[in-house]
Motif scaffolding. Structure first.
Motif, short mmCIF file in Angstrom:
data_model
loop_
_atom_site.label_atom_id
_atom_site.label_comp_id
_atom_site.label_asym_id
_atom_site.label_seq_id
_atom_site.Cartn_x
_atom_site.Cartn_y
_atom_site.Cartn_z
N VAL A 22 0.83 -1.20 0.00
CA VAL A 22 0.00 0.00 0.00
C VAL A 22 0.87 1.25 0.00
CG1 VAL A 22 -1.61 1.36 1.40
CG2 VAL A 22 -2.01 -1.07 1.06
N LEU A 23 1.85 1.30 0.87
CA LEU A 23 2.72 2.46 0.94
C LEU A 23 3.51 2.64 -0.34
CD1 LEU A 23 3.97 2.15 4.62
CD2 LEU A 23 2.61 4.03 3.67
N GLY A 24 3.99 1.54 -0.91
CA GLY A 24 4.72 1.61 -2.17
C GLY A 24 3.88 2.22 -3.28
N LYS A 25 2.61 1.81 -3.34
CA LYS A 25 1.70 2.36 -4.35
C LYS A 25 1.44 3.85 -4.10
CE LYS A 25 -0.60 -1.95 -5.46
NZ LYS A 25 -1.84 -2.75 -5.38
N GLN A 26 1.30 4.23 -2.83
CA GLN A 26 1.08 5.63 -2.51
C GLN A 26 2.27 6.48 -2.92
OE1 GLN A 26 0.24 5.78 1.67
NE2 GLN A 26 -1.88 5.13 1.42
N ILE A 27 3.45 5.99 -2.65
CA ILE A 27 4.68 6.71 -2.99
C ILE A 27 4.81 6.83 -4.51
CG2 ILE A 27 7.20 6.59 -2.94
CD1 ILE A 27 6.84 5.34 -0.08
N ASP A 28 4.56 5.74 -5.21
CA ASP A 28 4.63 5.77 -6.67
C ASP A 28 3.62 6.76 -7.26
OD1 ASP A 28 6.65 3.90 -6.66
OD2 ASP A 28 5.35 2.21 -7.16
N ALA A 29 2.42 6.78 -6.70
CA ALA A 29 1.38 7.67 -7.22
C ALA A 29 1.69 9.13 -6.93
CB ALA A 29 0.03 7.29 -6.62
N ALA A 30 2.40 9.40 -5.83
CA ALA A 30 2.69 10.78 -5.45
C ALA A 30 3.79 11.39 -6.30
CB ALA A 30 3.07 10.84 -3.98
N GLY A 31 4.64 10.56 -6.88
CA GLY A 31 5.72 11.07 -7.71
C GLY A 31 6.72 11.88 -6.92
#
Length: 75
Positions: A22-31
């Motif tokens: 979940v955190l990895g996806k959030q970080i990727d989405a935030a750029g």
């Protein structure tokens, strides 16, 4: 080290891995967003916890025949 049952370790491993995803996806989405730093710090904490849980799980796995291999839990 605390004595924790294998099934409890199994659930903890899966929960931590889910949070890492979940955190990895959030970080990727935030750029390049500046707010990513907190999530990255949290992710590092979860990754350290995952390593500690891996070591504990693999130790328990060696003495318990009813636990699935660690690699199956983190796929």
């Amino acid at each position: 080290m605390a004595n924790v049952e294998g099934r409890v370790l199994l659930m903890a491993v899966q929960a931590v891995q889910a949070q890492i995803r979940v955190l990895g996806k959030q970080i990727d989405a935030a750029g390049d967003d500046d707010d990513v730093t907190d999530a990255e710090d949290l992710l590092m904490g979860y990754m350290k916890a995952a390593e500690a849980l891996r070591q504990a799980y693999e130790a328990e796995e060696r003495v318990s025949s009813n636990l699935p291999p660690y690699d199956m839990l983190v796929r």
